[in-house]
Design a protein around this motif. Sequence first.
Motif, PDB file in Angstrom:
ATOM      1  N   SER A  73       0.822  -1.338   0.172  1.00  0.00           N
ATOM      2  CA  SER A  73       0.003   0.098  -0.091  1.00  0.00           C
ATOM      3  C   SER A  73       0.848   1.356  -0.019  1.00  0.00           C
ATOM      4  CB  SER A  73      -1.118  -0.238   1.054  1.00  0.00           C
ATOM      5  OG  SER A  73      -1.831  -1.266   1.176  1.00  0.00           O
ATOM      6  N   ILE A  74       1.639   1.136   0.862  1.00  0.00           N
ATOM      7  CA  ILE A  74       2.750   2.550   0.820  1.00  0.00           C
ATOM      8  C   ILE A  74       3.495   2.582  -0.342  1.00  0.00           C
ATOM      9  CG2 ILE A  74       4.687   3.366   2.254  1.00  0.00           C
ATOM     10  CD1 ILE A  74       3.696   2.479   4.740  1.00  0.00           C
ATOM     11  N   ALA A  75       4.032   1.500  -0.919  1.00  0.00           N
ATOM     12  CA  ALA A  75       4.971   1.488  -2.231  1.00  0.00           C
ATOM     13  C   ALA A  75       3.859   2.220  -3.232  1.00  0.00           C
ATOM     14  CB  ALA A  75       5.363   0.052  -2.400  1.00  0.00           C
ATOM     15  N   PHE A  76       2.848   1.781  -3.404  1.00  0.00           N
ATOM     16  CA  PHE A  76       1.912   2.185  -4.302  1.00  0.00           C
ATOM     17  C   PHE A  76       1.659   3.710  -4.236  1.00  0.00           C
ATOM     18  CE2 PHE A  76      -2.452   3.150  -6.034  1.00  0.00           C
ATOM     19  CZ  PHE A  76      -2.312   2.444  -7.326  1.00  0.00           C
ATOM     20  N   ILE A  77       1.504   4.182  -2.982  1.00  0.00           N
ATOM     21  CA  ILE A  77       1.243   5.516  -2.728  1.00  0.00           C
ATOM     22  C   ILE A  77       2.480   6.439  -3.173  1.00  0.00           C
ATOM     23  CG2 ILE A  77       0.974   7.245  -0.865  1.00  0.00           C
ATOM     24  CD1 ILE A  77      -1.024   5.321   0.400  1.00  0.00           C
ATOM     25  N   LYS A  83      -0.056   8.092  -5.703  1.00  0.00           N
ATOM     26  CA  LYS A  83      -0.474   8.944  -4.387  1.00  0.00           C
ATOM     27  C   LYS A  83      -1.749   8.665  -3.899  1.00  0.00           C
ATOM     28  CE  LYS A  83       2.244  12.695  -5.923  1.00  0.00           C
ATOM     29  NZ  LYS A  83       2.611  14.373  -6.014  1.00  0.00           N
ATOM     30  N   ILE A  84      -2.348   9.319  -2.921  1.00  0.00           N
ATOM     31  CA  ILE A  84      -3.770   9.053  -2.418  1.00  0.00           C
ATOM     32  C   ILE A  84      -4.800   8.881  -3.298  1.00  0.00           C
ATOM     33  CG2 ILE A  84      -5.586  10.068  -0.860  1.00  0.00           C
ATOM     34  CD1 ILE A  84      -2.998   8.912   0.515  1.00  0.00           C
ATOM     35  N   LYS A  85      -4.626   9.725  -4.547  1.00  0.00           N
ATOM     36  CA  LYS A  85      -5.916   9.792  -5.537  1.00  0.00           C
ATOM     37  C   LYS A  85      -5.994   8.360  -6.139  1.00  0.00           C
ATOM     38  CE  LYS A  85      -6.954  11.403 -10.361  1.00  0.00           C
ATOM     39  NZ  LYS A  85      -6.465  12.329 -11.091  1.00  0.00           N
ATOM     40  N   GLY A  86      -4.571   7.632  -6.494  1.00  0.00           N
ATOM     41  CA  GLY A  86      -4.952   6.619  -7.334  1.00  0.00           C
ATOM     42  C   GLY A  86      -5.061   5.450  -6.109  1.00  0.00           C
ATOM     43  N   THR A 103     -13.290   1.048   4.120  1.00  0.00           N
ATOM     44  CA  THR A 103     -13.462   2.300   4.927  1.00  0.00           C
ATOM     45  C   THR A 103     -12.380   2.711   5.728  1.00  0.00           C
ATOM     46  OG1 THR A 103     -15.725   1.649   5.184  1.00  0.00           O
ATOM     47  CG2 THR A 103     -15.154   3.787   6.373  1.00  0.00           C
ATOM     48  N   ASN A 104     -11.670   2.056   6.507  1.00  0.00           N
ATOM     49  CA  ASN A 104     -10.649   2.465   7.216  1.00  0.00           C
ATOM     50  C   ASN A 104      -9.212   2.432   6.718  1.00  0.00           C
ATOM     51  OD1 ASN A 104     -12.435   3.284   9.419  1.00  0.00           O
ATOM     52  ND2 ASN A 104     -12.473   1.384  10.044  1.00  0.00           N
ATOM     53  N   LYS A 105      -9.223   1.600   5.590  1.00  0.00           N
ATOM     54  CA  LYS A 105      -7.939   1.341   5.162  1.00  0.00           C
ATOM     55  C   LYS A 105      -6.990   2.672   4.707  1.00  0.00           C
ATOM     56  CE  LYS A 105      -4.633  -1.264   3.181  1.00  0.00           C
ATOM     57  NZ  LYS A 105      -3.761  -2.039   4.389  1.00  0.00           N
ATOM     58  N   LEU A 106      -7.757   3.693   4.117  1.00  0.00           N
ATOM     59  CA  LEU A 106      -7.085   4.616   3.598  1.00  0.00           C
ATOM     60  C   LEU A 106      -6.573   5.531   4.761  1.00  0.00           C
ATOM     61  CD1 LEU A 106      -6.257   6.711   1.281  1.00  0.00           C
ATOM     62  CD2 LEU A 106      -8.627   7.887   1.601  1.00  0.00           C
ATOM     63  N   LEU A 187       6.061  15.345   3.351  1.00  0.00           N
ATOM     64  CA  LEU A 187       5.134  14.477   3.106  1.00  0.00           C
ATOM     65  C   LEU A 187       3.831  14.960   2.600  1.00  0.00           C
ATOM     66  CD1 LEU A 187       4.466  11.394   2.571  1.00  0.00           C
ATOM     67  CD2 LEU A 187       4.199  11.388   5.094  1.00  0.00           C
ATOM     68  N   ALA A 188       3.365  15.781   3.443  1.00  0.00           N
ATOM     69  CA  ALA A 188       1.794  16.410   3.030  1.00  0.00           C
ATOM     70  C   ALA A 188       1.921  17.184   1.679  1.00  0.00           C
ATOM     71  CB  ALA A 188       1.704  17.599   4.282  1.00  0.00           C
ATOM     72  N   SER A 189       2.837  17.730   1.380  1.00  0.00           N
ATOM     73  CA  SER A 189       2.958  18.367   0.163  1.00  0.00           C
ATOM     74  C   SER A 189       3.005  17.340  -0.884  1.00  0.00           C
ATOM     75  CB  SER A 189       4.374  19.096   0.027  1.00  0.00           C
ATOM     76  OG  SER A 189       4.722  19.845  -1.253  1.00  0.00           O
ATOM     77  N   TYR A 190       3.868  16.305  -0.705  1.00  0.00           N
ATOM     78  CA  TYR A 190       3.927  15.294  -1.694  1.00  0.00           C
ATOM     79  C   TYR A 190       2.459  14.865  -2.029  1.00  0.00           C
ATOM     80  CZ  TYR A 190       4.595  10.660  -3.969  1.00  0.00           C
ATOM     81  OH  TYR A 190       4.378   9.607  -4.525  1.00  0.00           O
ATOM     82  N   LEU A 191       1.816  14.424  -0.984  1.00  0.00           N
ATOM     83  CA  LEU A 191       0.675  13.868  -1.038  1.00  0.00           C
ATOM     84  C   LEU A 191      -0.375  14.837  -1.482  1.00  0.00           C
ATOM     85  CD1 LEU A 191       0.387  12.019   2.323  1.00  0.00           C
ATOM     86  CD2 LEU A 191       0.925  10.956   0.019  1.00  0.00           C
ATOM     87  N   ASP A 192      -0.434  16.128  -1.360  1.00  0.00           N
ATOM     88  CA  ASP A 192      -1.273  17.034  -1.900  1.00  0.00           C
ATOM     89  C   ASP A 192      -1.253  17.701  -3.219  1.00  0.00           C
ATOM     90  OD1 ASP A 192      -2.620  16.864   0.529  1.00  0.00           O
ATOM     91  OD2 ASP A 192      -1.802  18.542   1.455  1.00  0.00           O
ATOM     92  N   TYR A 193      -0.042  17.401  -3.895  1.00  0.00           N
ATOM     93  CA  TYR A 193       0.546  17.858  -5.150  1.00  0.00           C
ATOM     94  C   TYR A 193      -0.268  17.034  -6.007  1.00  0.00           C
ATOM     95  CZ  TYR A 193       3.156  20.668  -8.242  1.00  0.00           C
ATOM     96  OH  TYR A 193       3.775  21.673  -9.151  1.00  0.00           O
TER      97      TYR A 193
END
Length: 296
Positions: A73-77, A83-86, A103-106, A187-193
Amino acid sequence: MANKILEFLELFYDSTVDLSGVYYPTSPLMIHHLVKIAIHLHRYQHDEHLRSVIQPMIDKYNKYWKNIPDLYSIAFILDPRAKIKGFTKMLRKLHSLFNIDYTNKLLDTRALLFKMYNRYDVMYGSNRLKRVVPPSLSGKKRTVWAEIYDDEELDVGAGCSSLPSSFDHSRSVSVTSATTSSNSSELASYLDYDTVSQLDDEFDIMQWWHEHKLTYSVLSVLAKDILTVPVSTISSESTFSLTGRIIEERRRRLNPETVEALTYIKDWENAETRLQHMVEDKELEEAFAGLYLDVD
């Protein structure tokens, strides 16, 4: 019938070959193959010739892969095309196929990623360099990403095409604001970009992280550690060559009972080897968990 069986089994062979590679990262590919296999089983579950064996395969699939391992999961993100979208779209796909509650996995995966990042920030944060804005890349053809981003690729009928209303990407916003601090802003910048739109096979994920190590000085170290973990250390040839070692040029007149007995013997030998590998893998897993995840 032989052609149908060949067509059905081809995907499993291709997945085994892809995930046994050693010259490219395989951990971010695992999610793609889980989705491909899930869609594949769904398509064949009503086939008049194969449906008797498809349901046991679906049950076995859910037994082993219903709970997606955190590593994959982390490798995919950490793949900038996902990222979170995919990851959200992937969970929606699997929910639509087998009605599994993610529901709670994300939220759990995101929280774990922030925990690991904070651990890395303690070790490598002092070497943080000046952050720059990452460049955007233009998209090309979609290959392995078709199952993730192309909704028309999956036909599961009305009522199953989306996750429950409680499973919404907006739920992760509170996690970001609550977890994000001065040391996790990278990390937040990476996920939100925005995700990288280069979805063709020419994209080199390790090269991308190398080129963006100035932007993500700490996160790039974590990404390289995660993405370089191999999915399998056993070559695909070893997986599929059991029969070739039993029925060979010097053994072309074995009767069926002898072949069956030799197969059982080989299976027992392989079982002992697999058991030893499982013990070793468990020890490595515990060591990995103690190194990266025991932050309390």
